[in-house]
Write an enzyme that holds these catalytic residues in place. Sequence first.
Site, PDB file in Angstrom:
ATOM      1  N   LEU A   1     -33.757   4.297   2.589  1.00 26.18           N
ATOM      2  CA  LEU A   1     -32.981   3.849   1.436  1.00 26.18           C
ATOM      3  C   LEU A   1     -32.853   4.939   0.362  1.00 26.18           C
ATOM      4  O   LEU A   1     -32.467   4.661  -0.767  1.00 26.18           O
ATOM      5  CB  LEU A   1     -33.605   2.588   0.828  1.00 26.18           C
ATOM      6  CG  LEU A   1     -33.661   1.365   1.751  1.00 26.18           C
ATOM      7  CD1 LEU A   1     -34.356   0.199   1.052  1.00 26.18           C
ATOM      8  CD2 LEU A   1     -32.268   0.949   2.215  1.00 26.18           C
ATOM      9  N   GLY A   2     -33.182   6.170   0.709  1.00 27.77           N
ATOM     10  CA  GLY A   2     -32.958   7.292  -0.204  1.00 27.77           C
ATOM     11  C   GLY A   2     -33.955   7.412  -1.329  1.00 27.77           C
ATOM     12  O   GLY A   2     -33.618   7.947  -2.389  1.00 27.77           O
ATOM     13  N   SER A   3     -35.187   6.962  -1.111  1.00 27.50           N
ATOM     14  CA  SER A   3     -36.166   6.996  -2.199  1.00 27.50           C
ATOM     15  C   SER A   3     -36.503   8.427  -2.619  1.00 27.50           C
ATOM     16  O   SER A   3     -36.643   8.715  -3.804  1.00 27.50           O
ATOM     17  CB  SER A   3     -37.450   6.256  -1.792  1.00 27.50           C
ATOM     18  OG  SER A   3     -38.042   6.849  -0.644  1.00 27.50           O
ATOM     19  N   SER A   4     -36.628   9.335  -1.662  1.00 25.33           N
ATOM     20  CA  SER A   4     -36.984  10.714  -2.022  1.00 25.33           C
ATOM     21  C   SER A   4     -35.837  11.411  -2.741  1.00 25.33           C
ATOM     22  O   SER A   4     -36.065  12.234  -3.641  1.00 25.33           O
ATOM     23  CB  SER A   4     -37.381  11.507  -0.772  1.00 25.33           C
ATOM     24  OG  SER A   4     -36.287  11.660   0.104  1.00 25.33           O
TER      25      SER A   4
ATOM     26  N   SER B   1     -40.499   3.395  -8.980  1.00 22.61           N
ATOM     27  CA  SER B   1     -39.309   3.092  -8.188  1.00 22.61           C
ATOM     28  C   SER B   1     -39.285   1.662  -7.680  1.00 22.61           C
ATOM     29  O   SER B   1     -40.314   1.086  -7.340  1.00 22.61           O
ATOM     30  CB  SER B   1     -39.229   4.053  -6.994  1.00 22.61           C
ATOM     31  OG  SER B   1     -38.010   3.872  -6.296  1.00 22.61           O
TER      32      SER B   1
ATOM     33  N   LYS C   1     -29.736   4.446  -1.644  1.00 22.30           N
ATOM     34  CA  LYS C   1     -28.499   4.426  -0.861  1.00 22.30           C
ATOM     35  C   LYS C   1     -28.680   3.601   0.408  1.00 22.30           C
ATOM     36  O   LYS C   1     -29.796   3.427   0.913  1.00 22.30           O
ATOM     37  CB  LYS C   1     -28.051   5.845  -0.508  1.00 22.30           C
ATOM     38  CG  LYS C   1     -28.836   6.542   0.619  1.00 22.30           C
ATOM     39  CD  LYS C   1     -28.173   6.372   1.971  1.00 22.30           C
ATOM     40  CE  LYS C   1     -28.847   7.068   3.118  1.00 22.30           C
ATOM     41  NZ  LYS C   1     -30.253   6.765   3.374  1.00 22.30           N
TER      42      LYS C   1
ATOM     43  N   ASP D   1     -27.937  11.941   0.805  1.00 23.42           N
ATOM     44  CA  ASP D   1     -28.747  11.061  -0.037  1.00 23.42           C
ATOM     45  C   ASP D   1     -28.764  11.530  -1.492  1.00 23.42           C
ATOM     46  O   ASP D   1     -28.598  10.724  -2.419  1.00 23.42           O
ATOM     47  CB  ASP D   1     -30.174  10.976   0.494  1.00 23.42           C
ATOM     48  CG  ASP D   1     -30.274  10.142   1.760  1.00 23.42           C
ATOM     49  OD1 ASP D   1     -29.208   9.866   2.356  1.00 23.42           O
ATOM     50  OD2 ASP D   1     -31.386   9.775   2.153  1.00 23.42           O
TER      51      ASP D   1
ATOM     52  N   ASN E   1     -46.355   4.161  -7.806  1.00 25.58           N
ATOM     53  CA  ASN E   1     -45.991   3.524  -6.537  1.00 25.58           C
ATOM     54  C   ASN E   1     -46.840   4.015  -5.377  1.00 25.58           C
ATOM     55  O   ASN E   1     -47.145   3.268  -4.442  1.00 25.58           O
ATOM     56  CB  ASN E   1     -44.518   3.764  -6.201  1.00 25.58           C
ATOM     57  CG  ASN E   1     -43.565   3.071  -7.144  1.00 25.58           C
ATOM     58  OD1 ASN E   1     -43.172   3.655  -8.144  1.00 25.58           O
ATOM     59  ND2 ASN E   1     -43.195   1.834  -6.850  1.00 25.58           N
TER      60      ASN E   1
ATOM     61  N   GLY F   1     -39.912   5.386   2.964  1.00 19.46           N
ATOM     62  CA  GLY F   1     -39.827   5.342   4.423  1.00 19.46           C
ATOM     63  C   GLY F   1     -38.951   4.252   4.984  1.00 19.46           C
ATOM     64  O   GLY F   1     -39.088   3.886   6.144  1.00 19.46           O
ATOM     65  N   ALA F   2     -38.015   3.723   4.175  1.00 22.70           N
ATOM     66  CA  ALA F   2     -37.152   2.637   4.648  1.00 22.70           C
ATOM     67  C   ALA F   2     -35.701   3.085   4.803  1.00 22.70           C
ATOM     68  O   ALA F   2     -34.802   2.265   4.935  1.00 22.70           O
ATOM     69  CB  ALA F   2     -37.221   1.445   3.674  1.00 22.70           C
TER      70      ALA F   2
END
Length: 396
Positions: free
Chosen positions: A143-146, A135, A13, A204, A55, A140-141
């Site tokens: 961008l909704g990775s978690s 992914s 996101k 998110d 990753n 940590g950017a």
Amino acid sequence: MLSEVLLVSAPGKVILHGEHAVVHGKVALAVALNLRTFLRLQPHSNGKVCLNLPNIGVKRAWDVAELQLQDTSFLEQGDATAPAAEQVEKLKEVAGITQDGANPEGLAVLAFLYLYLSICRKQRALPSLDITVWSQLPTGASLGSSAAYSACMAAALLTACEEIPNPQKDGVSASRWAVEDLELINKWAFQGEKIIHGNPSGVDNAVSTWGGVLRFQQGKISFLERPPLLKILLTNTKVPRSTKTLVASVRSRLLKFPEIVTPLLTSINAISLECERTLGEMAVAPAPEHYLVLEELIDMNQHHLNALGVGHASLDQLCRVTMAHGLHSKLTGGGGGGCGITLLRPDLEQPEVEAVKQALNDCGFDCLETSIGVPGISVHSAAFLDPSVRQALDGL
């Protein structure tokens, strides 16, 4: 119990408008980003549950029989309650995590184990599974990775345990679950986010689950009907920052200059509402004029965010470089560095896009072309999966 391999993906996101103002009760618009997290779940009969996260260099395995013997009564909790500290500590014992578990690797393992034990505990016996998650989203950017990770994990485990049906149909590249199934996926994804972040907003995981464009205000979430797909450049300035510190600095500036900052927050709210209205019009009858409006809103919001003190020299450079090519950019997320987005008009020729990307890369930034407003969590047919994704999931 599911017997075949399951392939699931969920989007990341970005915040389109409303950063920082949302903390003070204003509207924020979040959009699904076409950088996705992919999960492959393969049922086994080897008595192991295996987790592979290439990753971040995680590869763990647990004996199912030993997990079965663990006391998991501590997992009983209400839907809206974040796991208590002692529950998290108990989960660390079960996971075999000896360090504090606060690093991304430990938190990812904890979230998986929490969802696995919670969702699968209704089974007569915990299932033997091999799960690999890969992914396209950097961690940590902002961008909704978690959230994408938690949504994929929740959807795969719910499907494997037949809590929700597998929507995949032969000959279809990607399928989506019914609304009631998506609601259950989102509920469990939110629980996974609580393990990772403690007290998340729920935005998110909702974007990863539902996709499209989401409006968030004071805890209330709604979705734009038939949102348009917009092409963007996503640029990572690679400048580290603390969102918590930036939020505190805006609050401090609001207390110090209320008559100046309050109108800025009100104006950012108006920008979010105008963008929402424009996107609604584009969903019905898109026109070139809509892009001119979106570009103006981007410019105004970026200036407001600078006035709030969350800009950065790297983001100013991003805006200058793209403006030199006639394009419009703003920060996304906390600011102070991090990522920015640049709107790409449909009439833009590809050589022009490549020239902008090269100019941004020459600044030392990471820049890629992608899209926003994409579908949420989906289940895929392996035959239609991109070869690079298949290779990553296979560990090649």
